[in-house]
Scaffold this motif. Sequence first.
Motif, mmCIF file in Angstrom:
data_model
loop_
_atom_site.group_PDB
_atom_site.id
_atom_site.type_symbol
_atom_site.label_atom_id
_atom_site.label_comp_id
_atom_site.label_asym_id
_atom_site.label_seq_id
_atom_site.Cartn_x
_atom_site.Cartn_y
_atom_site.Cartn_z
ATOM 1 N N ILE A 241 3.224 37.145 0.709
ATOM 2 C CA ILE A 241 3.141 35.722 1.052
ATOM 3 C C ILE A 241 3.655 34.866 -0.103
ATOM 4 O O ILE A 241 4.428 33.927 0.095
ATOM 5 C CB ILE A 241 1.693 35.344 1.412
ATOM 6 N N LEU A 242 3.243 35.201 -1.324
ATOM 7 C CA LEU A 242 3.716 34.456 -2.492
ATOM 8 C C LEU A 242 5.233 34.558 -2.632
ATOM 9 O O LEU A 242 5.890 33.621 -3.072
ATOM 10 C CB LEU A 242 3.047 35.000 -3.762
ATOM 11 N N SER A 243 5.788 35.704 -2.241
ATOM 12 C CA SER A 243 7.214 35.988 -2.448
ATOM 13 C C SER A 243 8.079 35.593 -1.263
ATOM 14 O O SER A 243 9.283 35.865 -1.275
ATOM 15 C CB SER A 243 7.401 37.483 -2.731
ATOM 16 N N ASP A 255 12.768 42.343 -0.770
ATOM 17 C CA ASP A 255 12.818 41.725 -2.090
ATOM 18 C C ASP A 255 12.391 40.267 -1.967
ATOM 19 O O ASP A 255 12.620 39.620 -0.941
ATOM 20 C CB ASP A 255 14.231 41.780 -2.672
ATOM 21 N N GLY A 256 11.783 39.754 -3.016
ATOM 22 C CA GLY A 256 11.370 38.356 -3.039
ATOM 23 C C GLY A 256 11.140 37.906 -4.461
ATOM 24 O O GLY A 256 11.340 38.667 -5.410
ATOM 25 N N ARG A 257 10.691 36.675 -4.610
ATOM 26 C CA ARG A 257 10.398 36.160 -5.947
ATOM 27 C C ARG A 257 9.471 34.968 -5.834
ATOM 28 O O ARG A 257 9.395 34.299 -4.796
ATOM 29 C CB ARG A 257 11.679 35.777 -6.681
ATOM 30 N N PHE A 258 8.740 34.696 -6.901
ATOM 31 C CA PHE A 258 7.905 33.501 -6.956
ATOM 32 C C PHE A 258 7.619 33.166 -8.411
ATOM 33 O O PHE A 258 7.945 33.949 -9.324
ATOM 34 C CB PHE A 258 6.596 33.692 -6.162
ATOM 35 N N GLY A 264 -0.512 28.491 -19.513
ATOM 36 C CA GLY A 264 0.260 27.292 -19.799
ATOM 37 C C GLY A 264 1.763 27.465 -19.726
ATOM 38 O O GLY A 264 2.518 26.550 -20.081
ATOM 39 N N LYS A 265 2.229 28.638 -19.263
ATOM 40 C CA LYS A 265 3.666 28.898 -19.164
ATOM 41 C C LYS A 265 4.024 29.230 -17.723
ATOM 42 O O LYS A 265 3.216 29.787 -16.982
ATOM 43 C CB LYS A 265 4.072 30.069 -20.074
ATOM 44 N N ASP A 266 5.248 28.899 -17.327
ATOM 45 C CA ASP A 266 5.747 29.280 -16.008
ATOM 46 C C ASP A 266 6.381 30.664 -16.104
ATOM 47 O O ASP A 266 7.338 30.873 -16.864
ATOM 48 C CB ASP A 266 6.777 28.268 -15.506
ATOM 49 N N ILE A 267 5.831 31.587 -15.336
ATOM 50 C CA ILE A 267 6.324 32.958 -15.336
ATOM 51 C C ILE A 267 7.030 33.229 -14.020
ATOM 52 O O ILE A 267 6.472 33.020 -12.941
ATOM 53 C CB ILE A 267 5.164 33.966 -15.511
ATOM 54 N N ASP A 268 8.285 33.666 -14.077
ATOM 55 C CA ASP A 268 9.027 34.056 -12.880
ATOM 56 C C ASP A 268 8.750 35.522 -12.583
ATOM 57 O O ASP A 268 8.745 36.358 -13.497
ATOM 58 C CB ASP A 268 10.534 33.856 -13.089
ATOM 59 N N LEU A 269 8.551 35.833 -11.317
ATOM 60 C CA LEU A 269 8.311 37.222 -10.918
ATOM 61 C C LEU A 269 9.271 37.604 -9.800
ATOM 62 O O LEU A 269 9.354 36.909 -8.779
ATOM 63 C CB LEU A 269 6.867 37.419 -10.452
ATOM 64 N N ARG A 270 10.002 38.688 -10.021
ATOM 65 C CA ARG A 270 10.832 39.269 -8.965
ATOM 66 C C ARG A 270 10.036 40.407 -8.341
ATOM 67 O O ARG A 270 9.442 41.223 -9.054
ATOM 68 C CB ARG A 270 12.152 39.783 -9.537
ATOM 69 N N VAL A 271 10.043 40.477 -7.024
ATOM 70 C CA VAL A 271 9.184 41.424 -6.309
ATOM 71 C C VAL A 271 10.029 42.336 -5.425
ATOM 72 O O VAL A 271 10.968 41.879 -4.764
ATOM 73 C CB VAL A 271 8.155 40.675 -5.435
ATOM 74 N N ALA A 272 9.691 43.614 -5.416
ATOM 75 C CA ALA A 272 10.346 44.572 -4.531
ATOM 76 C C ALA A 272 9.273 45.421 -3.865
ATOM 77 O O ALA A 272 8.320 45.851 -4.522
ATOM 78 C CB ALA A 272 11.320 45.452 -5.308
ATOM 79 N N SER A 273 9.416 45.638 -2.558
ATOM 80 C CA SER A 273 8.486 46.514 -1.835
ATOM 81 C C SER A 273 9.241 47.729 -1.330
ATOM 82 O O SER A 273 10.433 47.643 -1.004
ATOM 83 C CB SER A 273 7.838 45.773 -0.654
ATOM 84 N N LEU A 274 8.537 48.861 -1.266
ATOM 85 C CA LEU A 274 9.157 50.110 -0.815
ATOM 86 C C LEU A 274 8.146 50.892 0.001
ATOM 87 O O LEU A 274 7.051 51.194 -0.485
ATOM 88 C CB LEU A 274 9.612 50.941 -2.022
ATOM 89 N N ILE A 282 4.583 48.256 -4.407
ATOM 90 C CA ILE A 282 5.088 46.964 -4.863
ATOM 91 C C ILE A 282 5.407 47.045 -6.353
ATOM 92 O O ILE A 282 4.613 47.574 -7.138
ATOM 93 C CB ILE A 282 4.054 45.841 -4.633
ATOM 94 N N VAL A 283 6.565 46.515 -6.726
ATOM 95 C CA VAL A 283 6.934 46.416 -8.138
ATOM 96 C C VAL A 283 7.255 44.961 -8.451
ATOM 97 O O VAL A 283 8.038 44.330 -7.739
ATOM 98 C CB VAL A 283 8.141 47.301 -8.490
ATOM 99 N N LEU A 284 6.608 44.429 -9.489
ATOM 100 C CA LEU A 284 6.864 43.060 -9.923
ATOM 101 C C LEU A 284 7.532 43.081 -11.288
ATOM 102 O O LEU A 284 7.002 43.699 -12.225
ATOM 103 C CB LEU A 284 5.567 42.252 -10.008
ATOM 104 N N ARG A 285 8.677 42.427 -11.417
ATOM 105 C CA ARG A 285 9.344 42.264 -12.705
ATOM 106 C C ARG A 285 8.941 40.903 -13.265
ATOM 107 O O ARG A 285 9.107 39.876 -12.610
ATOM 108 C CB ARG A 285 10.858 42.362 -12.540
ATOM 109 N N ILE A 286 8.392 40.902 -14.480
ATOM 110 C CA ILE A 286 7.890 39.688 -15.104
ATOM 111 C C ILE A 286 8.958 39.091 -16.010
ATOM 112 O O ILE A 286 9.490 39.770 -16.891
ATOM 113 C CB ILE A 286 6.615 39.983 -15.918
#
Length: 336
Positions: A241-243, A255-258, A264-274, A282-286
Amino acid sequence: MEKTRGDRLGRILVQSNLITEGQLDEALAERGDSGRSLARVLIDLGMLTESQLTSILAEKIGIEYVDLGSYHIDPNAANIIDVEMAKRHLALPIDYADGKLVVAMADPTNVFALDDIRIMGGMEIMPVVSTKADIIGAIKRYVRNTVEMDEEFGEAEYLEEAEEGEEEEKEEDLREAGEDAPIVKYVNLVISEAVVDGASDVHIEPGEKEVRIRYRVDGVLHETRKSPKKIHPGLVSRIKILSNMNITERRVPQDGRFTMGVAGKDIDLRVASLPTVYGEKIVLRILDRSSILMSLTGLGLEPEPLKVFSESFHKPYGTVIVTGPTGSGKTTTMYA
Protein backbone atom coordinates in the motif's frame (compact mmCIF):
# COMPACT_ATOMS: atom_id res chain seq x y z
CA MET A 1 34.72 -15.07 54.28
CA GLU A 2 33.72 -11.93 52.32
CA LYS A 3 36.59 -9.99 53.91
CA THR A 4 39.03 -12.71 52.84
CA ARG A 5 37.78 -12.69 49.26
CA GLY A 6 37.89 -8.89 49.20
CA ASP A 7 41.43 -8.78 50.58
CA ARG A 8 42.59 -11.33 47.99
CA LEU A 9 41.04 -9.27 45.20
CA GLY A 10 42.61 -6.11 46.62
CA ARG A 11 46.06 -7.69 46.63
CA ILE A 12 45.64 -8.81 43.00
CA LEU A 13 44.64 -5.31 41.94
CA VAL A 14 47.52 -3.67 43.81
CA GLN A 15 50.02 -6.15 42.35
CA SER A 16 48.65 -5.42 38.90
CA ASN A 17 49.17 -1.66 39.50
CA LEU A 18 45.49 -0.94 38.91
CA ILE A 19 45.08 0.65 42.35
CA THR A 20 47.43 1.86 45.10
CA GLU A 21 47.70 0.66 48.70
CA GLY A 22 46.05 3.90 49.79
CA GLN A 23 43.13 3.40 47.45
CA LEU A 24 42.70 -0.15 48.70
CA ASP A 25 42.61 1.01 52.32
CA GLU A 26 40.08 3.72 51.43
CA ALA A 27 37.87 1.24 49.59
CA LEU A 28 38.02 -1.29 52.45
CA ALA A 29 37.03 1.42 54.92
CA GLU A 30 34.22 2.60 52.65
CA ARG A 31 32.95 -0.93 52.27
CA GLY A 32 32.69 -1.43 56.03
CA ASP A 33 29.54 -3.32 56.86
CA SER A 34 27.54 -2.04 53.89
CA GLY A 35 27.35 -5.49 52.36
CA ARG A 36 28.77 -4.24 49.06
CA SER A 37 31.62 -6.12 47.45
CA LEU A 38 35.06 -4.56 47.27
CA ALA A 39 34.82 -4.58 43.48
CA ARG A 40 31.57 -2.59 43.56
CA VAL A 41 33.04 -0.06 46.02
CA LEU A 42 36.13 0.45 43.84
CA ILE A 43 33.96 1.02 40.78
CA ASP A 44 31.57 3.35 42.63
CA LEU A 45 34.53 5.40 43.91
CA GLY A 46 35.88 5.72 40.36
CA MET A 47 39.15 3.98 41.24
CA LEU A 48 38.52 1.20 38.77
CA THR A 49 36.38 0.60 35.71
CA GLU A 50 34.30 -2.51 35.24
CA SER A 51 36.28 -3.43 32.12
CA GLN A 52 39.60 -3.16 34.02
CA LEU A 53 38.29 -5.39 36.78
CA THR A 54 36.87 -7.97 34.38
CA SER A 55 40.04 -8.00 32.31
CA ILE A 56 42.35 -8.66 35.25
CA LEU A 57 40.10 -11.35 36.71
CA ALA A 58 39.91 -13.05 33.30
CA GLU A 59 43.70 -13.07 33.15
CA LYS A 60 43.96 -14.62 36.61
CA ILE A 61 41.56 -17.46 35.81
CA GLY A 62 43.06 -18.05 32.37
CA ILE A 63 40.07 -17.01 30.24
CA GLU A 64 40.27 -14.46 27.46
CA TYR A 65 38.70 -11.04 28.03
CA VAL A 66 36.72 -9.61 25.10
CA ASP A 67 35.70 -5.96 24.74
CA LEU A 68 32.30 -6.29 23.07
CA GLY A 69 32.33 -2.60 22.19
CA SER A 70 34.97 -3.21 19.54
CA TYR A 71 34.33 -6.89 18.78
CA HIS A 72 32.55 -7.84 15.54
CA ILE A 73 29.72 -10.02 16.84
CA ASP A 74 28.34 -12.67 14.48
CA PRO A 75 24.54 -12.09 14.48
CA ASN A 76 23.91 -15.72 13.49
CA ALA A 77 25.75 -16.87 16.62
CA ALA A 78 24.00 -14.31 18.82
CA ASN A 79 20.57 -15.53 17.77
CA ILE A 80 21.24 -19.15 18.72
CA ILE A 81 19.73 -18.43 22.14
CA ASP A 82 16.61 -16.45 22.96
CA VAL A 83 16.57 -13.15 24.80
CA GLU A 84 15.21 -14.68 28.02
CA MET A 85 18.13 -17.12 28.29
CA ALA A 86 20.66 -14.43 27.41
CA LYS A 87 19.34 -12.11 30.13
CA ARG A 88 18.99 -14.88 32.71
CA HIS A 89 22.59 -16.02 32.36
CA LEU A 90 24.13 -12.68 31.27
CA ALA A 91 25.71 -14.57 28.40
CA LEU A 92 25.73 -14.12 24.65
CA PRO A 93 27.18 -16.25 21.83
CA ILE A 94 29.35 -13.92 19.76
CA ASP A 95 31.31 -16.05 17.29
CA TYR A 96 32.51 -19.46 16.13
CA ALA A 97 36.09 -20.67 16.57
CA ASP A 98 37.74 -24.08 16.15
CA GLY A 99 34.37 -25.79 15.82
CA LYS A 100 33.14 -24.26 19.09
CA LEU A 101 30.63 -21.57 19.98
CA VAL A 102 32.33 -18.54 21.53
CA VAL A 103 30.17 -17.23 24.38
CA ALA A 104 30.76 -13.93 26.19
CA MET A 105 29.85 -14.26 29.87
CA ALA A 106 29.89 -12.04 32.92
CA ASP A 107 30.50 -15.19 35.00
CA PRO A 108 32.29 -17.89 32.97
CA THR A 109 32.19 -20.26 35.97
CA ASN A 110 28.38 -20.54 35.73
CA VAL A 111 28.08 -24.20 34.76
CA PHE A 112 24.30 -23.99 34.46
CA ALA A 113 24.61 -21.28 31.82
CA LEU A 114 27.27 -23.25 29.96
CA ASP A 115 25.09 -26.38 29.93
CA ASP A 116 21.97 -24.51 28.78
CA ILE A 117 23.79 -22.80 25.91
CA ARG A 118 25.58 -26.02 24.94
CA ILE A 119 22.24 -27.82 24.66
CA MET A 120 20.58 -24.92 22.81
CA GLY A 121 23.42 -24.47 20.34
CA GLY A 122 24.34 -28.13 19.93
CA MET A 123 28.03 -27.25 20.11
CA GLU A 124 30.88 -27.22 22.60
CA ILE A 125 31.32 -23.87 24.31
CA MET A 126 34.38 -21.62 24.44
CA PRO A 127 33.66 -19.09 27.21
CA VAL A 128 35.21 -15.63 27.21
CA VAL A 129 34.77 -12.87 29.78
CA SER A 130 33.05 -9.52 29.15
CA THR A 131 31.62 -6.84 31.39
CA LYS A 132 28.02 -7.06 32.50
CA ALA A 133 27.22 -3.70 30.89
CA ASP A 134 28.71 -4.73 27.53
CA ILE A 135 26.79 -8.00 27.53
CA ILE A 136 23.48 -6.30 28.33
CA GLY A 137 24.09 -3.77 25.56
CA ALA A 138 24.93 -6.52 23.06
CA ILE A 139 21.83 -8.50 24.02
CA LYS A 140 19.67 -5.44 23.33
CA ARG A 141 21.43 -4.92 20.01
CA TYR A 142 21.61 -8.45 18.63
CA VAL A 143 18.90 -10.59 20.28
CA ARG A 144 15.32 -9.74 19.39
CA ASN A 145 12.41 -10.47 21.72
CA THR A 146 9.96 -12.24 19.43
CA VAL A 147 7.73 -13.23 22.36
CA GLU A 148 6.66 -9.65 23.15
CA MET A 149 6.13 -8.96 19.47
CA ASP A 150 4.05 -12.11 19.06
CA GLU A 151 1.81 -11.06 21.95
CA GLU A 152 1.31 -7.58 20.50
CA PHE A 153 0.38 -8.81 17.05
CA GLY A 154 -1.50 -11.87 18.26
CA GLU A 155 -4.05 -9.55 19.86
CA ALA A 156 -4.57 -7.51 16.69
CA GLU A 157 -8.20 -7.91 15.67
CA TYR A 158 -7.60 -8.06 11.94
CA LEU A 159 -5.10 -10.89 12.40
CA GLU A 160 -7.30 -12.93 14.70
CA GLU A 161 -10.33 -12.71 12.44
CA ALA A 162 -8.64 -12.97 9.06
CA GLU A 163 -9.58 -16.17 7.29
CA GLU A 164 -9.43 -17.52 3.78
CA GLY A 165 -11.94 -15.70 1.60
CA GLU A 166 -11.89 -12.53 3.70
CA GLU A 167 -8.94 -10.89 1.95
CA GLU A 168 -10.93 -7.91 0.64
CA GLU A 169 -12.07 -6.88 4.08
CA LYS A 170 -8.56 -7.22 5.48
CA GLU A 171 -7.07 -5.14 2.67
CA GLU A 172 -9.65 -2.40 3.23
CA ASP A 173 -8.82 -2.40 6.94
CA LEU A 174 -5.15 -1.98 6.09
CA ARG A 175 -5.82 0.92 3.74
CA GLU A 176 -7.71 2.73 6.48
CA ALA A 177 -5.32 1.77 9.30
CA GLY A 178 -3.99 4.69 11.30
CA GLU A 179 -0.50 5.14 12.68
CA ASP A 180 -1.52 3.41 15.92
CA ALA A 181 -2.42 0.13 14.20
CA PRO A 182 -0.03 -2.66 15.28
CA ILE A 183 1.07 -3.60 11.76
CA VAL A 184 1.70 0.05 10.88
CA LYS A 185 3.85 0.54 13.99
CA TYR A 186 5.73 -2.67 13.24
CA VAL A 187 6.57 -1.69 9.66
CA ASN A 188 7.71 1.74 10.89
CA LEU A 189 9.84 0.04 13.55
CA VAL A 190 11.56 -2.28 11.07
CA ILE A 191 12.39 0.54 8.66
CA SER A 192 13.51 2.96 11.38
CA GLU A 193 15.69 0.30 12.97
CA ALA A 194 17.29 -0.51 9.61
CA VAL A 195 18.07 3.17 8.96
CA VAL A 196 19.61 3.60 12.43
CA ASP A 197 21.68 0.44 11.94
CA GLY A 198 23.04 1.80 8.66
CA ALA A 199 21.44 -0.93 6.54
CA SER A 200 21.26 -0.58 2.76
CA ASP A 201 18.53 -3.21 2.33
CA VAL A 202 15.79 -4.93 4.31
CA HIS A 203 14.83 -8.50 3.36
CA ILE A 204 11.47 -9.84 4.55
CA GLU A 205 11.51 -13.58 3.88
CA PRO A 206 8.56 -15.87 4.66
CA GLY A 207 9.23 -19.43 5.79
CA GLU A 208 6.98 -22.35 6.59
CA LYS A 209 6.29 -21.25 10.18
CA GLU A 210 7.81 -17.79 10.58
CA VAL A 211 8.95 -14.65 8.80
CA ARG A 212 12.65 -13.84 8.87
CA ILE A 213 13.81 -10.21 8.64
CA ARG A 214 17.38 -9.48 7.64
CA TYR A 215 19.29 -6.20 7.22
CA ARG A 216 22.20 -5.77 4.81
CA VAL A 217 24.92 -3.83 6.62
CA ASP A 218 28.31 -3.25 4.96
CA GLY A 219 27.35 -5.72 2.24
CA VAL A 220 26.55 -8.57 4.64
CA LEU A 221 23.06 -9.82 5.50
CA HIS A 222 22.37 -10.07 9.24
CA GLU A 223 19.29 -11.75 10.66
CA THR A 224 17.72 -9.31 13.10
CA ARG A 225 14.37 -10.82 14.06
CA LYS A 226 11.96 -13.67 13.46
CA SER A 227 8.26 -12.88 13.41
CA PRO A 228 5.16 -15.08 13.72
CA LYS A 229 4.02 -16.24 10.28
CA LYS A 230 0.50 -14.89 10.82
CA ILE A 231 1.69 -11.27 10.49
CA HIS A 232 3.12 -11.89 7.01
CA PRO A 233 -0.02 -11.06 4.94
CA GLY A 234 -0.57 -7.80 6.81
CA LEU A 235 3.12 -6.93 6.67
CA VAL A 236 3.32 -7.42 2.90
CA SER A 237 0.02 -5.64 2.24
CA ARG A 238 1.04 -2.62 4.35
CA ILE A 239 4.31 -2.24 2.42
CA LYS A 240 2.50 -2.71 -0.91
CA ILE A 241 0.00 0.00 0.00
CA LEU A 242 2.82 2.41 0.87
CA SER A 243 4.53 1.56 -2.43
CA ASN A 244 1.39 1.90 -4.60
CA MET A 245 1.65 -1.74 -5.63
CA ASN A 246 -1.25 -4.07 -6.40
CA ILE A 247 -2.00 -5.84 -3.13
CA THR A 248 -4.37 -8.34 -4.77
CA GLU A 249 -1.68 -9.62 -7.14
CA ARG A 250 0.56 -12.19 -5.45
CA ARG A 251 1.71 -14.35 -8.34
CA VAL A 252 4.02 -11.98 -10.22
CA PRO A 253 6.95 -9.80 -9.12
CA GLN A 254 6.21 -6.13 -8.55
CA ASP A 255 8.21 -2.95 -7.96
CA GLY A 256 7.33 0.25 -6.13
CA ARG A 257 8.73 3.06 -4.04
CA PHE A 258 7.79 5.43 -1.25
CA THR A 259 9.30 8.02 1.08
CA MET A 260 9.28 7.92 4.88
CA GLY A 261 10.50 10.34 7.50
CA VAL A 262 12.99 8.76 9.92
CA ALA A 263 14.89 10.69 12.60
CA GLY A 264 14.07 14.00 10.96
CA LYS A 265 15.27 12.88 7.51
CA ASP A 266 13.39 11.88 4.36
CA ILE A 267 14.32 8.33 3.43
CA ASP A 268 13.52 6.99 -0.04
CA LEU A 269 12.70 3.29 -0.25
CA ARG A 270 12.61 1.19 -3.41
CA VAL A 271 10.51 -1.95 -2.98
CA ALA A 272 10.50 -5.25 -4.86
CA SER A 273 8.22 -8.24 -4.25
CA LEU A 274 8.85 -11.80 -5.39
CA PRO A 275 6.47 -14.77 -5.07
CA THR A 276 7.89 -17.79 -3.22
CA VAL A 277 6.44 -21.12 -2.13
CA TYR A 278 5.72 -19.70 1.36
CA GLY A 279 4.39 -16.31 0.25
CA GLU A 280 5.79 -13.09 -1.13
CA LYS A 281 9.31 -12.03 -0.29
CA ILE A 282 9.84 -8.27 0.03
CA VAL A 283 13.12 -6.40 -0.40
CA LEU A 284 13.44 -2.72 0.48
CA ARG A 285 16.42 -0.67 -0.72
CA ILE A 286 17.07 2.25 1.64
CA LEU A 287 18.26 5.52 0.11
CA ASP A 288 19.18 8.32 2.50
CA ARG A 289 19.06 11.51 0.46
CA SER A 290 21.09 13.49 2.98
CA SER A 291 24.00 11.06 2.79
CA ILE A 292 24.17 10.79 -0.99
CA LEU A 293 23.07 14.23 -2.21
CA MET A 294 26.05 16.00 -3.77
CA SER A 295 26.98 17.95 -6.87
CA LEU A 296 28.43 16.40 -10.00
CA THR A 297 31.77 18.03 -9.26
CA GLY A 298 31.76 16.26 -5.88
CA LEU A 299 31.64 12.80 -7.49
CA GLY A 300 35.39 12.79 -8.06
CA LEU A 301 35.28 12.63 -11.86
CA GLU A 302 38.22 13.92 -13.84
CA PRO A 303 37.50 17.15 -15.80
CA GLU A 304 37.35 15.49 -19.24
CA PRO A 305 34.97 12.59 -18.28
CA LEU A 306 32.81 15.06 -16.34
CA LYS A 307 32.55 17.28 -19.44
CA VAL A 308 31.58 14.33 -21.66
CA PHE A 309 29.05 13.09 -19.10
CA SER A 310 27.45 16.52 -18.67
CA GLU A 311 27.18 17.05 -22.42
CA SER A 312 25.56 13.63 -22.82
CA PHE A 313 22.66 14.08 -20.42
CA HIS A 314 21.97 17.63 -21.66
CA LYS A 315 21.26 16.38 -25.18
CA PRO A 316 17.55 16.34 -26.15
CA TYR A 317 17.61 12.67 -27.16
CA GLY A 318 19.62 9.50 -26.66
CA THR A 319 20.36 7.27 -23.69
CA VAL A 320 22.80 7.46 -20.81
CA ILE A 321 23.40 4.11 -19.06
CA VAL A 322 24.67 4.21 -15.49
CA THR A 323 25.76 0.72 -14.49
CA GLY A 324 27.97 -1.05 -11.98
CA PRO A 325 27.91 -3.44 -9.01
CA THR A 326 26.14 -2.76 -5.71
CA GLY A 327 27.80 0.06 -3.80
CA SER A 328 29.65 1.48 -6.80
CA GLY A 329 27.73 4.81 -6.71
CA LYS A 330 24.98 4.48 -9.34
CA THR A 331 22.27 6.01 -7.16
CA THR A 332 24.56 8.73 -5.85
CA THR A 333 25.46 9.62 -9.43
CA MET A 334 21.79 9.78 -10.49
CA TYR A 335 20.85 11.95 -7.50
CA ALA A 336 23.71 14.32 -8.37
